[in-house]
Design an enzyme around this catalytic site. Structure first.
Site, PDB file in Angstrom:
ATOM      1  N   ASP A  32       0.857  -1.182   0.000  1.00  0.00           N
ATOM      2  CA  ASP A  32       0.000   0.000   0.000  1.00  0.00           C
ATOM      3  C   ASP A  32       0.898   1.239   0.000  1.00  0.00           C
ATOM      4  OD1 ASP A  32       0.955   0.141   2.678  1.00  0.00           O
ATOM      5  OD2 ASP A  32      -0.794  -0.967   3.372  1.00  0.00           O
ATOM      6  N   ASP A  34       1.658   5.134   1.509  1.00  0.00           N
ATOM      7  CA  ASP A  34       1.413   6.130   2.546  1.00  0.00           C
ATOM      8  C   ASP A  34       2.030   7.443   2.116  1.00  0.00           C
ATOM      9  OD1 ASP A  34       0.208   4.445   4.713  1.00  0.00           O
ATOM     10  OD2 ASP A  34       2.104   3.379   4.440  1.00  0.00           O
ATOM     11  N   ASP A 111       9.280   3.895  13.026  1.00  0.00           N
ATOM     12  CA  ASP A 111       9.931   2.800  13.743  1.00  0.00           C
ATOM     13  C   ASP A 111      11.352   2.503  13.273  1.00  0.00           C
ATOM     14  OD1 ASP A 111       8.812   1.849  11.377  1.00  0.00           O
ATOM     15  OD2 ASP A 111       7.657   0.238  12.311  1.00  0.00           O
TER      16      ASP A 111
HETATM   17  P1  ATP Z   1       3.705  -2.813   4.947  1.00  0.00           P
HETATM   18  O1  ATP Z   1       2.608  -1.873   4.559  1.00  0.00           O
HETATM   19  O2  ATP Z   1       4.422  -3.423   3.824  1.00  0.00           O
HETATM   20  O3  ATP Z   1       3.275  -3.808   5.962  1.00  0.00           O
HETATM   21  P2  ATP Z   1       4.828  -0.448   6.114  1.00  0.00           P
HETATM   22  O4  ATP Z   1       6.220  -0.112   6.535  1.00  0.00           O
HETATM   23  O5  ATP Z   1       4.228   0.409   5.060  1.00  0.00           O
HETATM   24  O6  ATP Z   1       4.832  -1.971   5.688  1.00  0.00           O
HETATM   25  P3  ATP Z   1       2.566   0.298   7.695  1.00  0.00           P
HETATM   26  O7  ATP Z   1       1.980  -0.411   8.860  1.00  0.00           O
HETATM   27  O8  ATP Z   1       1.794   0.447   6.447  1.00  0.00           O
HETATM   28  O9  ATP Z   1       3.938  -0.437   7.398  1.00  0.00           O
HETATM   29  O10 ATP Z   1       3.018   1.719   8.228  1.00  0.00           O
HETATM   30  C1  ATP Z   1       3.481   2.762   7.373  1.00  0.00           C
HETATM   31  C2  ATP Z   1       4.635   3.495   8.020  1.00  0.00           C
HETATM   32  O11 ATP Z   1       4.203   4.104   9.246  1.00  0.00           O
HETATM   33  C3  ATP Z   1       5.812   2.634   8.407  1.00  0.00           C
HETATM   34  O12 ATP Z   1       6.693   2.444   7.340  1.00  0.00           O
HETATM   35  C4  ATP Z   1       6.438   3.461   9.518  1.00  0.00           C
HETATM   36  O13 ATP Z   1       7.211   4.513   8.996  1.00  0.00           O
HETATM   37  C5  ATP Z   1       5.227   4.058  10.213  1.00  0.00           C
HETATM   38  N1  ATP Z   1       4.778   3.193  11.332  1.00  0.00           N
HETATM   39  C6  ATP Z   1       3.817   2.257  11.284  1.00  0.00           C
HETATM   40  N2  ATP Z   1       3.639   1.669  12.477  1.00  0.00           N
HETATM   41  C7  ATP Z   1       4.504   2.255  13.320  1.00  0.00           C
HETATM   42  C8  ATP Z   1       4.812   2.093  14.705  1.00  0.00           C
HETATM   43  N3  ATP Z   1       4.180   1.185  15.451  1.00  0.00           N
HETATM   44  N4  ATP Z   1       5.767   2.892  15.241  1.00  0.00           N
HETATM   45  C9  ATP Z   1       6.389   3.821  14.484  1.00  0.00           C
HETATM   46  N5  ATP Z   1       6.174   4.005  13.187  1.00  0.00           N
HETATM   47  C10 ATP Z   1       5.238   3.240  12.590  1.00  0.00           C
HETATM   48 MG    MG Z   2       2.276   0.294   4.315  1.00  0.00          MG
END
Ligand code: ATP
Ligand code: MG
Length: 412
Positions: A32, A34, A111
């Site tokens: 996805d 962001d 994170d």
């Molecule tokens: P994927 O969507 O492939 O699972 P992602 O890294 O995009 O991985 P998401 O859960 O979509 O993960 O979150 C988007 C972004 O928001 C992350 O890349 C991170 O920068 C931030 N993020 C998400 N959850 C947390 C958290 N618990 N603590 C700090 N930052 C976070």
């Molecule tokens: Mg994501």
């Protein structure tokens, strides 16, 4: 891109951030997208109008519809300053993080360094406030800031570390890795509904087996499914318990083949060991029949599990059916096989029984019979159910099957 450009045309800064940037740089397809922006949610709403929905209570986010996809647009946020307010618990867990900030502050509250890369459409650059690019090249998951503080702020980051390590084949940085087994118990403070969502991401991401092994390695699994962990620690008839691994491997294979997977089946797999054992206890000690004992054991294990991971009722009902249908596969004569076949949960229960056979817990011959039965025409089905159960087929066992079955009759 359209979302980014529209925000820019309206005079705001907008960046692609998080997994989208990380995965594109790694040559993987992002799950996805962001977007991070200096526009406040109401301003985002003004830009996108009817294509934008504001969501979230904890912090407000904008979901912008772009064709068939939803792009999550979040305003830059900062880690709330420690001002003695009530934004964190005594353990340092962050409860509210709805303080707006600038892009640099936004980067530092993320994170991992590899999740804090910002793609800037203004000059097509990637902005890196940590060591994201270097860590990406090294295959390293490094938390921004002090790992102990960051895990305390949000213990789910430990689960995220494991998830990304399994998915990307990255290493968790030593300083963070060392802390995880000791800090695993902090998961206790995380709302059980959030852990349910997180479990789906952990086990429905296509790398369930590896994720499971890593979760156990870091003692995190114990905090999600304590009763299952206790069973896994024991051997049965000198055989290690392999059912969960078979089930998760099956989930991974289905995802690879683009077949659907359901939370009910997943959690039925994850909780089966304690259910089976408890049911066996009720058969043996209290003389309950198999179905009744599975029913009781299923309810009890579920109730206790819900304290950690809250499985929504619509799934737990299906889980209980999958479990309770298991003894009915034993009955292969008369009208009962046909009746089982037309049960709405037959398919899931059958897949579940195949796994039990793989794990040496049900007869492979029984599994094969049902596979054949389904593929047969009416005529052959009739002749299959006229034989007494299992007659004429080899009863050779790979090893002693572990089942809840004693001499109790099969009831319906
Ligand atoms: P994927 O969507 O492939 O699972 P992602 O890294 O995009 O991985 P998401 O859960 O979509 O993960 O979150 C988007 C972004 O928001 C992350 O890349 C991170 O920068 C931030 N993020 C998400 N959850 C947390 C958290 N618990 N603590 C700090 N930052 C976070
Ligand atoms: Mg994501």
């Amino acid at each position: 891109m359209r979302v980014l450009y529209q925000l820019r045309e309206a005079g705001f800064d907008a960046y692609l951030v998080g997994g989208g940037v990380r995965d594109l740089l790694l040559g993987r397809e992002p799950k996805d997208f962001d977007v991070a922006t200096n526009a406040h949610p109401d301003q985002v709403k003004d830009v996108f109008g009817r294509n934008c929905h504001l969501i979230g209570r904890r912090f407000r986010l904008a979901h912008v519809r772009a064709g068939r996809d939803i792009v999550e647009v979040a305003t830059f946020r900062a880690i709330p300053r420690d001002d003695g307010g009530d934004h964190e618990t005594d353990n340092g867990m962050i409860l509210r993080d709805n303080v707006y900030g600038n892009i640099e502050e936004d980067a530092l509250r993320r994170d991992f360094t590899v999740n804090a890369l910002y793609y800037n459409i203004a000059d097509f650059s990637v902005v890196d406030y940590g060591s994201g690019m270097a860590d990406l090249r090294a295959g390293m998951l490094r938390l921004l800031g002090d790992p102990e503080v960051r895990f305390r702020e949000d213990p789910v980051r430990m689960l995220r570390a494991v998830r990304f390590a399994a998915k990307l084949g990255f290493n968790i940085h030593r300083a963070a890795e060392r802390l995880m087994p000791g800090m695993a118990s902090l998961l206790r403070e995380v709302p059980s509904a959030r852990l349910f969502e997180e479990c789906l991401k952990l086990f429905h991401g296509g790398q369930a087996v590896e994720t499971f092994e890593k979760l156990r390695h870091y003692r995190l699994f114990d905090w999600l499914f304590p009763e299952t962990e206790r069973c896994l620690g024991e051997e049965e008839d000198h055989f290690p318990i392999t059912f969960v691994v078979h089930g998760l491997a099956n989930t991974d294979a289905r995802i690879l083949e683009n077949k659907p997977v359901t939370p009910a089946f997943l959690f039925a797999v994850l909780l089966w060991e304690p259910v089976r054992r408890l049911a066996g206890f009720y058969v043996e000690r209290e003389g309950l029949d198999e179905t009744a004992s599975l029913q009781r054991a299923g309810s009890e294990v579920l109730v206790r599990s819900l304290e950690r991971v809250s499985i929504p009722k619509r799934y737990s009902l299906d889980m209980r059916e999958i479990w309770q249908l298991q003894p009915r596969f034993e009955a292969r004569s008369g009208k009962r096989p046909q009746r089982l076949l037309s049960h709405p949960r037959f398919r899931a229960a059958y897949d579940f029984m195949l796994l039990r056979a793989k794990a040496g817990e049900a007869e492979q011959e029984l599994a094969d019979w049902w596979t054949r039965f389904q593929a047969s025409g009416e005529e052959e089905q009739r002749s299959m159910t006229q034989e007494p159960d299992g007659k004429g087929t080899s009863r050779k066992r790979r090893r002693r099957p572990r089942s809840t079955k004693k001499s109790a009759p099969v009831t319906e």
